[in-house]
Design a protein around this motif. Sequence first.
Motif, short mmCIF file in Angstrom:
data_model
loop_
_atom_site.label_atom_id
_atom_site.label_comp_id
_atom_site.label_asym_id
_atom_site.label_seq_id
_atom_site.Cartn_x
_atom_site.Cartn_y
_atom_site.Cartn_z
N ASP A 519 61.42 33.74 -41.31
CA ASP A 519 60.03 34.13 -41.08
C ASP A 519 59.73 34.11 -39.58
OD1 ASP A 519 57.34 34.58 -41.00
OD2 ASP A 519 56.78 32.92 -42.31
N THR A 521 57.15 34.68 -38.04
CA THR A 521 55.86 34.08 -37.70
C THR A 521 56.08 32.73 -37.02
OG1 THR A 521 54.86 35.12 -39.63
CG2 THR A 521 53.65 33.30 -38.65
N ARG A 630 50.65 31.07 -41.54
CA ARG A 630 51.71 31.05 -42.56
C ARG A 630 51.27 30.15 -43.69
NH1 ARG A 630 57.32 31.02 -43.91
NH2 ARG A 630 58.00 29.02 -44.77
#
Length: 672
Positions: A519, A521, A630
């Motif tokens: 991820d 992010t 997230r």
Amino acid sequence: MKSLKELRLIYKLIGGIILLMIAGILAIYLLAYLMGPPNLSNQSPAIFYDQEGEIIEDSFGDSYEWVSLDNIDPSAIQATLVIEDNRFFDHNGLDFFRIAKSLWNNFVSGSLKEGASTITQQYARNLYLSPKKTWSRKLQEAFYAIRLEMFYSKEEILEGYMNTIYYGHGAHGIEAASNYFFGKPADQLSLAEASMLAGVPKGPTYYSPLNNLENATNRQQLILKRMLDNELISEADYTAAINEKLNYQKQTPVEEAASFFKDQALKEAAQILNKDVEEVKLGGYRLHTTLNSDYQQEMEAAAAQTIDEKSDLEAAGISIVPQTGEVVAMVGGIDYHTSSYNRAVDAKRMPGSTFKPILYYAALENGYTASTTLTSEATSFQLSDGSTYQPSNFNGYYADAPITLAQAIALSDNIYAVKTALYIGGDRFIEAAKKFGIKSDLNSVPSLALGTSSVSVIELTNAYARLANGGKAVTPYLIEEITDADGKSLYSHKPEEGKAVLDEKKAFILTQLLTGMFDETLNGYTSVTGANVNNQLTDIYAGKSGTTDFDSWMVGYSPVISTGIWVGYDDHREMTNVAETAFSKEIWANYMEKIDQDGKNVFSMPSGVVGLPVDPVSGLRADVSCEKSRIMFYEKGTEPLGYCHNDEAEQQDEEIDKPDRGVLEKWFEMLF
């Protein structure tokens, strides 16, 4: 001078001993007769089946083929007899002259180095016994030889022997050996080729012309000389054979299906049946395994596509079904014919950062949450013994600021890991490892956080499987059922009820944290460790990569499969090529995507867990005004209360000065 009475007593004693020996021999032969003919079905290779019931292969490989004596060149039979058992057609299974000589020489030397086994005895050993040299095995071998000779013809015994003897390089039987070494059937062998092959079974590694041409040639010449001395060949034949230049097959042998898996399945079956591996291999058993042939092909293909076959680099991998422990795919090395050493099971290597999830599970048990922050900066740790430990991050990059547990996992921050290990303590860390099924010896040192104690691929992959299944202990296995040649079931695997060894909520939370490596992010002072393979993935996976100077690892899972991949050099050579350190991730990603069936991986969330949008940098709640967000998961009551975007953040830092976070910060502020 002895009296007549004493001499009579001695004669009677000697006579009694002789009579007892004769009676004993007669009793043995009577027992052999009453027991009837031994079963020759044991000369059949074991047959492997995958989980769908499809035949994988037999234990001799595709090259194995039984041939009659008529289809074996006479010189190959003569050469075998002259070197292995020159009096084969004259004895009844036991060569008493050779036995007496061997017994005396072994008694003098105090060992069992010199053998006197006839071809019948060797055939009996191949069929029914282990190759270990013990007195009990020798006696059993002799008894089986008597039974074989009593009920079968010399030709039947010789044919069986020629078709089951091992010539090395995976070749069982003269036909397989002839094809392997010379690329021709056994009935087309020349005298020179036949005499070369006849010398190999004595020591398949030592006398193989492909391994040691000098040893093999010396033994070939010995065989040819004996054939000449026994008038089996002429002087002209002898000279021609000695001078013939042998051309060995240059083609690469056909790769056998799932070779490493089959070897391990044989070992498991032997353990289940309490037999030697060779007994199972030659016993005609039907081994129904857990192998998923499609998965196996994809794993082998992924490894072959990534690693150059000309390289010395090796790879190993294994896939385990988390709910059951079924081993559905296994690769133990790049080329089985070059090296049959199973690196997925037998090798132990330093796992590097792939060991961190175990540490962070222990951290979750001791107050950490996804939002727990510690400072990532160059740090020199003063240890209790007065020594200094100074780990570093990859390429020397640091945040030089607090980072959350979520980012520490995704970026694989080493400073965060060592600080956590020191806080947790070695005993609690190792105890957590035991919950994950780690049985290898672990050193209770701060660097254990960075994976400095060696483990096997199967061991670590099974540890991750416990996260995938919600915390239950399962044991990896390869054998579902064993039947004999007639289909009678000898063993059937009983599914185990997995004992809960990990907390279900913490296992789920850690799984969600481990999805963070893919991820972006969570990118911070460096990229998430899965960034280089993220574009290959179309589904959700949890995992962790790890590197040392000598090893590259990737272990990860979906809800239905746990897979571990290792790449490195057998000689622990340093991996100086940066690209090589990413190979494990590439193999893993390629393979996992190929076997992903529905593209809808969902890890089931247990009750007592909440998920909410969180700023991955501060670890506080996020809303639309936050730069990043997230979904992170917490046990109810441990989730953050403040938000990342306004002055409430500082106030929040004070409000959540609880044991799960504030104590950690204060502890590290005092020590570091």
